[in-house]
Design a protein around this motif. Structure first.
Motif, PDB file in Angstrom:
ATOM      1  N   ASP A   9     -17.758  -3.556   3.630  1.00 32.59           N
ATOM      2  CA  ASP A   9     -16.341  -3.201   3.546  1.00 32.59           C
ATOM      3  C   ASP A   9     -15.491  -4.437   3.841  1.00 32.59           C
ATOM      4  OD1 ASP A   9     -14.166  -1.446   3.194  1.00 32.59           O
ATOM      5  OD2 ASP A   9     -15.198   0.139   4.287  1.00 32.59           O
ATOM      6  N   TYR A  10     -14.206  -4.389   3.467  1.00 35.37           N
ATOM      7  CA  TYR A  10     -13.421  -5.626   3.441  1.00 35.37           C
ATOM      8  C   TYR A  10     -11.966  -5.377   3.799  1.00 35.37           C
ATOM      9  CZ  TYR A  10     -12.191 -10.290   1.580  1.00 35.37           C
ATOM     10  OH  TYR A  10     -11.773 -11.595   1.435  1.00 35.37           O
ATOM     11  N   ARG A  11     -11.426  -6.262   4.626  1.00 37.04           N
ATOM     12  CA  ARG A  11     -10.000  -6.282   4.996  1.00 37.04           C
ATOM     13  C   ARG A  11      -9.537  -4.936   5.542  1.00 37.04           C
ATOM     14  NH1 ARG A  11      -6.942  -9.100   0.040  1.00 37.04           N
ATOM     15  NH2 ARG A  11      -5.163  -8.289   1.201  1.00 37.04           N
ATOM     16  N   TYR A  28     -14.901   3.389  -1.765  1.00 41.78           N
ATOM     17  CA  TYR A  28     -13.710   3.155  -0.954  1.00 41.78           C
ATOM     18  C   TYR A  28     -13.753   4.002   0.321  1.00 41.78           C
ATOM     19  CZ  TYR A  28     -11.725   1.100  -5.203  1.00 41.78           C
ATOM     20  OH  TYR A  28     -11.517   0.325  -6.311  1.00 41.78           O
ATOM     21  N   ASP A  29     -13.071   3.502   1.336  1.00 47.46           N
ATOM     22  CA  ASP A  29     -12.678   4.307   2.493  1.00 47.46           C
ATOM     23  C   ASP A  29     -13.858   4.767   3.349  1.00 47.46           C
ATOM     24  OD1 ASP A  29     -10.032   3.982   1.462  1.00 47.46           O
ATOM     25  OD2 ASP A  29     -10.392   5.650   0.097  1.00 47.46           O
ATOM     26  N   SER A  65       0.845  -1.183   0.000  1.00 50.05           N
ATOM     27  CA  SER A  65       0.000   0.000   0.000  1.00 50.05           C
ATOM     28  C   SER A  65       0.887   1.243   0.000  1.00 50.05           C
ATOM     29  CB  SER A  65      -0.917   0.009   1.227  1.00 50.05           C
ATOM     30  OG  SER A  65      -0.151   0.072   2.419  1.00 50.05           O
ATOM     31  N   ASN A  76     -17.493  -1.280  -0.644  1.00 52.04           N
ATOM     32  CA  ASN A  76     -16.106  -0.816  -0.588  1.00 52.04           C
ATOM     33  C   ASN A  76     -15.147  -1.964  -0.906  1.00 52.04           C
ATOM     34  OD1 ASN A  76     -16.835   1.755   0.135  1.00 52.04           O
ATOM     35  ND2 ASN A  76     -15.817   1.747   2.116  1.00 52.04           N
ATOM     36  N   GLU A  77     -14.018  -1.624  -1.510  1.00 55.49           N
ATOM     37  CA  GLU A  77     -12.968  -2.602  -1.828  1.00 55.49           C
ATOM     38  C   GLU A  77     -13.515  -3.744  -2.686  1.00 55.49           C
ATOM     39  OE1 GLU A  77     -10.005  -1.771  -1.190  1.00 55.49           O
ATOM     40  OE2 GLU A  77     -10.279  -0.254   0.355  1.00 55.49           O
ATOM     41  N   GLU A 120     -12.860  -4.767  -5.690  1.00 51.97           N
ATOM     42  CA  GLU A 120     -11.923  -5.628  -6.421  1.00 51.97           C
ATOM     43  C   GLU A 120     -11.314  -6.694  -5.513  1.00 51.97           C
ATOM     44  OE1 GLU A 120      -9.277  -2.232  -5.010  1.00 51.97           O
ATOM     45  OE2 GLU A 120     -11.360  -2.606  -5.484  1.00 51.97           O
ATOM     46  N   LYS A 121     -11.137  -6.373  -4.224  1.00 49.03           N
ATOM     47  CA  LYS A 121     -10.620  -7.379  -3.292  1.00 49.03           C
ATOM     48  C   LYS A 121     -11.668  -8.455  -3.017  1.00 49.03           C
ATOM     49  CE  LYS A 121      -7.530  -4.143  -0.920  1.00 49.03           C
ATOM     50  NZ  LYS A 121      -7.218  -3.457   0.369  1.00 49.03           N
ATOM     51  N   ASP A 167      -7.373  -7.152   9.337  1.00 46.55           N
ATOM     52  CA  ASP A 167      -8.007  -7.611   8.098  1.00 46.55           C
ATOM     53  C   ASP A 167      -9.463  -8.010   8.336  1.00 46.55           C
ATOM     54  OD1 ASP A 167      -5.752  -7.234   6.448  1.00 46.55           O
ATOM     55  OD2 ASP A 167      -4.899  -9.117   7.141  1.00 46.55           O
ATOM     56  N   ASP A 193      -9.059   1.961  10.591  1.00 46.53           N
ATOM     57  CA  ASP A 193     -10.035   2.214   9.533  1.00 46.53           C
ATOM     58  C   ASP A 193     -11.467   2.227  10.054  1.00 46.53           C
ATOM     59  OD1 ASP A 193      -8.145   2.175   7.350  1.00 46.53           O
ATOM     60  OD2 ASP A 193      -8.109  -0.017   7.496  1.00 46.53           O
TER      61      ASP A 193
END
Length: 254
Positions: free
Chosen positions: A198-200, A180-181, A36, A153-154, A156-157, A233, A205
């Motif tokens: 949201d993820y990881r 995101y975020d 990151s 959020n996130e 693509e992950k 995570d 956060d």
């Protein structure tokens, strides 16, 4: 807690100016071990906020993204994310946030979400309600997923790790957005968004979001419905109402 919130708002206002100076200037970018990005703005903003916390609350611990933890055995711990959304920050997208939480005896009691480039601040303390720029806010109260504005959020992950779940999320809700975020969670607290998956995430956060969303009338947990603490995570879900939250948990775990 009321005086703690007032002082914390002052401290974050000062630190936000550090971030803004860099946002409008030239960035030095490094890549961390987890791949990151981190900028000089992240480090200088956290340094300024940690110094202010240590001077204002000398008996408390601090847990930050860039410089780790100190005093974690203490009853009160300040949790710092200097720039939530460094990729947005680097790209000139003004949706990055500055996050601060106070965790007392393991419970998130105070949360602040500043969006410096937008000039907005969301804040809450346990038992005192939630506010945006000093004005009270509430979640939408939407109770059904088929009527909800869902932010993922996130994405693509999630798609990379759980393509089956990503496909279900892309068919859920009345409307949906990839995002995101911290900003989508803040929008949920003020009733503009109904649900955020949201993820990881790391503690810095999500812990500042807990008082904000709960004091606004919403629910925020991990994907198993458990309260949020100092996990790593972590997959997080926030919702405008308990009924909507239960429906989201069912979708996430089906």
């Amino acid at each position: 807690m009321r005086s703690d919130l007032a002082r914390a708002l002052e401290l974050t206002a000062g630190a936000a100016q550090v971030a803004l100076r860099h946002f409008h200037g030239t960035l030095g970018i490094d890549i961390k071990a987890d791949e990151s990005p981190v900028t000089v703005a992240d480090r200088e903003t956290e340094t300024a906020l940690r110094r202010a916390i240590a001077e204002t609350f000398p008996g408390d611990g601090i847990y930050g993204e860039e410089f780790g933890s100190e005093g974690m055995e203490r009853a009160r711990i300040w949790v710092v994310d200097p720039i939530d959304g460094t990729r947005s920050f680097i790209a000139g997208v003004p949706l990055f946030g500055l996050l601060l939480a106070l965790v007392a005896d393991g419970v998130p009691e105070l949360g602040i979400v500043r969006l410096p480039a937008l000039g907005r601040v969301y804040a809450a303390a346990r038992g005192q309600g939630a506010r945006r720029d000093g004005c009270p806010i509430r979640t939408s109260g939407v109770t059904r997923l088929d009527a909800a504005m869902l932010f993922v959020n996130e994405g693509e992950k999630i798609h990379a790790d759980r393509p089956d779940l990503f496909a279900r999320l892309m068919g859920a809700g009345r409307l949906r957005r990839l995002s995101y975020d911290c900003q989508p969670h803040a929008l949920l607290a003020e009733g503009r968004v109904d649900a955020v998956v949201d993820y990881r995430l790391q503690p810095y956060d999500y812990l500042p979001l807990v008082p904000l969303i709960e004091e606004a009338g919403g629910v925020i947990t991990d994907w198993q419905g458990r309260p949020l603490g100092f996990g790593r995570d972590v997959a997080v879900v926030s919702a405008a109402s308990p009924d909507l939250h239960r429906e989201l948990l069912a979708l996430l775990n089906s």
